[in-house]
Design an enzyme around this catalytic site. Structure first.
Site, short mmCIF file in Angstrom:
data_model
loop_
_atom_site.label_atom_id
_atom_site.label_comp_id
_atom_site.label_asym_id
_atom_site.label_seq_id
_atom_site.Cartn_x
_atom_site.Cartn_y
_atom_site.Cartn_z
CG ASP A 7 -0.33 0.21 2.55
OD1 ASP A 7 0.91 0.31 2.61
OD2 ASP A 7 -1.06 0.32 3.55
CG HIS A 8 -0.67 4.75 1.61
ND1 HIS A 8 -1.73 3.86 1.66
CD2 HIS A 8 -0.67 5.40 2.79
CE1 HIS A 8 -2.35 3.98 2.82
NE2 HIS A 8 -1.73 4.91 3.53
CB CYS A 64 0.90 -2.34 4.77
SG CYS A 64 0.80 -3.38 6.24
N GLY A 65 2.37 -0.26 6.15
CA GLY A 65 3.08 0.55 7.14
C GLY A 65 3.73 -0.29 8.22
CB THR A 66 2.39 -2.08 11.06
OG1 THR A 66 1.16 -2.58 10.51
CG2 THR A 66 2.16 -0.72 11.69
N GLY A 67 2.99 -3.85 8.39
CA GLY A 67 3.00 -5.25 7.95
C GLY A 67 1.84 -6.03 8.56
CG HIS A 97 11.88 -23.36 12.17
ND1 HIS A 97 11.99 -23.21 13.54
CD2 HIS A 97 13.07 -23.90 11.76
CE1 HIS A 97 13.18 -23.66 13.95
NE2 HIS A 97 13.85 -24.06 12.88
NE ARG A 108 3.30 4.84 7.02
CZ ARG A 108 1.98 4.96 6.86
NH1 ARG A 108 1.16 4.46 7.77
NH2 ARG A 108 1.50 5.59 5.82
NE ARG A 131 12.26 -29.41 15.43
CZ ARG A 131 13.41 -28.92 14.96
NH1 ARG A 131 14.11 -29.63 14.09
NH2 ARG A 131 13.86 -27.74 15.36
CG HIS A 132 10.46 -27.31 11.10
ND1 HIS A 132 10.13 -26.72 12.30
CD2 HIS A 132 11.80 -27.49 11.10
CE1 HIS A 132 11.25 -26.53 13.00
NE2 HIS A 132 12.27 -27.00 12.29
NE ARG A 135 6.77 -28.89 15.36
CZ ARG A 135 7.97 -28.82 15.90
NH1 ARG A 135 8.85 -27.92 15.45
NH2 ARG A 135 8.32 -29.61 16.88
C1 RB5 Z 1 -2.01 2.80 6.47
O1 RB5 Z 1 -2.06 4.03 7.10
C2 RB5 Z 1 -1.65 1.71 7.46
O2 RB5 Z 1 -2.72 1.48 8.30
C3 RB5 Z 1 -1.24 0.45 6.75
O3 RB5 Z 1 -0.13 0.73 5.93
C4 RB5 Z 1 -0.80 -0.72 7.61
O4 RB5 Z 1 0.14 -0.33 8.55
C5 RB5 Z 1 -1.90 -1.52 8.18
O5 RB5 Z 1 -1.69 -2.53 8.85
#
Ligand code: RB5
Length: 149
Positions: A7-8, A64-67, A97, A108, A131-132, A135
């Protein structure tokens, strides 16, 4: 083929990752987004995870920002094992694994240098099986139960 999407919030890192993949001669494709305008991460998770789920792509990378949003969305798809990684160890374990077929990162959270490094570690690591496998098979069995429910 390796499908790459963001995403952005992950756009800048995605462009750097695509450049690195091309330099390495990896067969890859950009599934969007195409700029830094605000978009909805599930739309791009669906494109990449859909391609991996169907077999159109062998592997995927989502940023994305946080993943977090990308990993939640991607793991709704059957046959997808999307792993959100933050450091060298988790990138390596995701492959060794978990046999993760999609690598997820936070644009970010990581620097461009760190993000590119995590992609290289994931690509250069090998699934250990053994073993993996038992799972990973259990994950597939849960998937099957959910489908039949
Ligand atoms: C976008 O602002 C942000 O929410 C997105 O990139 C992501 O971090 C969501 O999980």
């Amino acid at each position: 083929m390796l499908a790459v999407g963001s995403d952005h919030g992950g756009y800048e890192l995605k462009i750097a990752v695509l450049e690195m993949l091309k330099e390495r001669g990896v067969d890859c494709a950009d599934f969007g987004t195409d700029g830094t305008d605000s978009v909805d991460y599930p739309d791009f998770a669906a494109k990449v995870a859909g391609a991996v789920s169907s077999g159109e792509a062998e592997l995927g990378i989502l940023i994305c920002g946080t993943g977090i949003g990308m990993s939640i969305s991607a793991n709704k798809f059957t046959r997808v094992r999307a792993a959100l990684v933050h450091d060298d160890f988790t990138a390596q374990m995701a492959r060794e694994h978990n046999n993760a077929n999609i690598l997820v990162m936070g644009g970010r959270v990581l620097s461009i240098k760190q993000g590119k490094r995590l992609v290289e570690i994931w690509l250069d690591s090998d699934y250990e099986g053994g073993r993996h496998q038992n799972r990973v098979d259990k994950i597939s069995a849960i998937e099957q139960q959910v489908i039949e429910h």
